[in-house]
Design a protein around this motif. Structure first.
Motif, PDB file in Angstrom:
ATOM      1  N   ALA A 105       0.847  -1.192   0.000  1.00 30.24           N
ATOM      2  CA  ALA A 105       0.000   0.000   0.000  1.00 30.24           C
ATOM      3  C   ALA A 105       0.880   1.239   0.000  1.00 30.24           C
ATOM      4  O   ALA A 105       2.018   1.212   0.473  1.00 30.24           O
ATOM      5  CB  ALA A 105      -0.915  -0.001   1.218  1.00 30.24           C
ATOM      6  N   PHE A 106       0.342   2.333  -0.502  1.00 30.27           N
ATOM      7  CA  PHE A 106       1.127   3.546  -0.687  1.00 30.27           C
ATOM      8  C   PHE A 106       0.425   4.736  -0.059  1.00 30.27           C
ATOM      9  O   PHE A 106      -0.805   4.773   0.038  1.00 30.27           O
ATOM     10  CB  PHE A 106       1.341   3.810  -2.185  1.00 30.27           C
ATOM     11  CG  PHE A 106       2.126   2.743  -2.871  1.00 30.27           C
ATOM     12  CD1 PHE A 106       3.484   2.899  -3.074  1.00 30.27           C
ATOM     13  CD2 PHE A 106       1.525   1.559  -3.275  1.00 30.27           C
ATOM     14  CE1 PHE A 106       4.227   1.914  -3.698  1.00 30.27           C
ATOM     15  CE2 PHE A 106       2.259   0.563  -3.901  1.00 30.27           C
ATOM     16  CZ  PHE A 106       3.610   0.748  -4.112  1.00 30.27           C
ATOM     17  N   VAL A 123       4.593   6.089   1.524  1.00 34.17           N
ATOM     18  CA  VAL A 123       4.797   4.979   2.456  1.00 34.17           C
ATOM     19  C   VAL A 123       4.474   3.670   1.753  1.00 34.17           C
ATOM     20  O   VAL A 123       3.438   3.546   1.100  1.00 34.17           O
ATOM     21  CB  VAL A 123       3.900   5.145   3.696  1.00 34.17           C
ATOM     22  CG1 VAL A 123       4.105   3.969   4.644  1.00 34.17           C
ATOM     23  CG2 VAL A 123       4.200   6.459   4.391  1.00 34.17           C
ATOM     24  N   LYS A 124       5.367   2.703   1.878  1.00 37.49           N
ATOM     25  CA  LYS A 124       5.133   1.387   1.315  1.00 37.49           C
ATOM     26  C   LYS A 124       5.131   0.360   2.451  1.00 37.49           C
ATOM     27  O   LYS A 124       6.073   0.284   3.220  1.00 37.49           O
ATOM     28  CB  LYS A 124       6.233   1.029   0.317  1.00 37.49           C
ATOM     29  CG  LYS A 124       6.351   2.008  -0.850  1.00 37.49           C
ATOM     30  CD  LYS A 124       7.474   1.608  -1.781  1.00 37.49           C
ATOM     31  CE  LYS A 124       7.598   2.606  -2.922  1.00 37.49           C
ATOM     32  NZ  LYS A 124       8.689   2.247  -3.853  1.00 37.49           N
ATOM     33  N   PHE A 125       4.039  -0.378   2.566  1.00 34.38           N
ATOM     34  CA  PHE A 125       4.006  -1.416   3.592  1.00 34.38           C
ATOM     35  C   PHE A 125       3.228  -2.606   3.065  1.00 34.38           C
ATOM     36  O   PHE A 125       2.378  -2.497   2.185  1.00 34.38           O
ATOM     37  CB  PHE A 125       3.399  -0.904   4.901  1.00 34.38           C
ATOM     38  CG  PHE A 125       1.987  -0.396   4.776  1.00 34.38           C
ATOM     39  CD1 PHE A 125       0.907  -1.239   4.992  1.00 34.38           C
ATOM     40  CD2 PHE A 125       1.740   0.931   4.459  1.00 34.38           C
ATOM     41  CE1 PHE A 125      -0.395  -0.784   4.887  1.00 34.38           C
ATOM     42  CE2 PHE A 125       0.442   1.402   4.354  1.00 34.38           C
ATOM     43  CZ  PHE A 125      -0.632   0.540   4.561  1.00 34.38           C
ATOM     44  N   GLU A 178      -2.195  -0.552  -5.907  1.00 31.92           N
ATOM     45  CA  GLU A 178      -1.937  -1.737  -5.092  1.00 31.92           C
ATOM     46  C   GLU A 178      -1.954  -3.000  -5.949  1.00 31.92           C
ATOM     47  O   GLU A 178      -1.160  -3.924  -5.744  1.00 31.92           O
ATOM     48  CB  GLU A 178      -2.981  -1.862  -3.978  1.00 31.92           C
ATOM     49  CG  GLU A 178      -2.742  -0.932  -2.812  1.00 31.92           C
ATOM     50  CD  GLU A 178      -3.642  -1.273  -1.635  1.00 31.92           C
ATOM     51  OE1 GLU A 178      -4.124  -2.419  -1.572  1.00 31.92           O
ATOM     52  OE2 GLU A 178      -3.862  -0.399  -0.792  1.00 31.92           O
ATOM     53  N   ASN A 179      -2.873  -3.061  -6.914  1.00 30.23           N
ATOM     54  CA  ASN A 179      -2.980  -4.243  -7.761  1.00 30.23           C
ATOM     55  C   ASN A 179      -1.686  -4.501  -8.526  1.00 30.23           C
ATOM     56  O   ASN A 179      -1.338  -5.647  -8.807  1.00 30.23           O
ATOM     57  CB  ASN A 179      -4.145  -4.075  -8.737  1.00 30.23           C
ATOM     58  CG  ASN A 179      -4.397  -5.344  -9.535  1.00 30.23           C
ATOM     59  OD1 ASN A 179      -4.856  -6.344  -8.983  1.00 30.23           O
ATOM     60  ND2 ASN A 179      -4.097  -5.300 -10.825  1.00 30.23           N
ATOM     61  N   ARG A 180      -0.969  -3.445  -8.857  1.00 33.20           N
ATOM     62  CA  ARG A 180       0.306  -3.594  -9.565  1.00 33.20           C
ATOM     63  C   ARG A 180       1.313  -4.400  -8.751  1.00 33.20           C
ATOM     64  O   ARG A 180       2.218  -5.020  -9.314  1.00 33.20           O
ATOM     65  CB  ARG A 180       0.904  -2.220  -9.875  1.00 33.20           C
ATOM     66  CG  ARG A 180       0.165  -1.427 -10.934  1.00 33.20           C
ATOM     67  CD  ARG A 180       0.902  -0.121 -11.159  1.00 33.20           C
ATOM     68  NE  ARG A 180       2.291  -0.367 -11.531  1.00 33.20           N
ATOM     69  CZ  ARG A 180       3.284   0.490 -11.340  1.00 33.20           C
ATOM     70  NH1 ARG A 180       3.047   1.658 -10.743  1.00 33.20           N
ATOM     71  NH2 ARG A 180       4.512   0.203 -11.739  1.00 33.20           N
TER      72      ARG A 180
END
Length: 244
Positions: free
Chosen positions: A133-134, A142-144, A230-232
């Motif tokens: 997620a961004f 943010v990437k988690f 997110e799907n990417r």
């Protein structure tokens, strides 16, 4: 034609369908009342009544998974537990509730057996489908990691031994076999590190892993409500653990 017996004004046939804490069983009335002085026999005796669920099955508000061992004991007059069984105290409580001192004694003797400390070998595969997620709306990038579900594959007795109450078996109801395999279990939590800790505590080590990579180049049309970014980053990973 099936024989029948009156229970508190209701009729119980010789073949009885039970709903024990959401787990279904089919057994005979003679098995349930085999220990004549037990509380369980009293539940199906002439002066007691047992509630029915919406499908007409007799409902007992107890641990549905552990009830299989209660039935096995009543049928065979002996207690046989799977390798690495970790819920002996809970089974002992079930024996007390149903008024089965013979089962309670058998549980205690099983716990004191010198063979209890031995851990059976085997493999367990843990897999998860996840994404990243961004941050949005001007927030930091943010990437988690996001995990939708952690899947567990392997021998049923071994999976129960390792994951205990965190194992969700709703997609794979018991088929009555004592030593079978499944690929339909999943965990009740989404913390992959917790699953790894539980495996390590039970003496497992990582033997191999693989991953699908992300779908970053996918051009497929998305369903409504699915986040394109997110799907990417959707991916699937599996980890194989072994205990020798």
């Amino acid at each position: 034609m099936e024989a029948a017996q009156d229970v508190g004004g209701a009729t119980v046939r010789s073949v009885v369908e039970l709903n024990v804490g959401g787990v279904f069983y089919t057994t005979s009335l003679s098995t349930l009342t085999g220990e004549g002085d037990s509380n369980l026999a009293g539940m199906f005796g002439e002066k007691s009544s047992v509630e029915r669920d919406a499908k007409g099955k007799y409902f007992l508000d107890r641990d549905g998974v552990l009830f299989r061992y209660v039935l096995d004991f009543l049928r065979n007059k002996a207690l046989v537990l799977p390798e690495g069984f970790r819920e002996r105290e809970r089974l002992r409580q079930e024996a007390k509730f149903f008024g089965l001192p013979g089962l309670e004694k058998a549980v205690i003797e099983h716990a004191e057996s010198p063979a209890i400390g031995k851990r059976p070998p085997g493999y367990i595969t843990v897999g998860y489908r996840g994404s990243f997620a961004f941050g949005r709306d001007g927030l930091a990038d943010v990437k988690f990691r996001k995990l939708s579900r952690i899947l567990v594959c392997g021998r049923v007795a071994l999976c129960r031994d390792v994951f205990g109450e965190t194992l969700n078996e709703s997609r794979d109801p018991d088929h009555g076999m004592s030593d079978r395999y499944t690929s339909r279990f999943f965990l009740k939590h989404n913390f992959i590190e917790q699953a790894f800790d539980m495996l390590q505590e039970q003496g497992f080590r990582l033997a191999g892993s693989c991953g699908s990579g992300t779908a970053g180049g996918s051009t497929e049309q998305l369903k409504p409500g699915v986040d394109a970014e997110e799907n990417r980053w959707n991916h699937y990973n599996e980890f194989v653990f072994v205990r020798e």
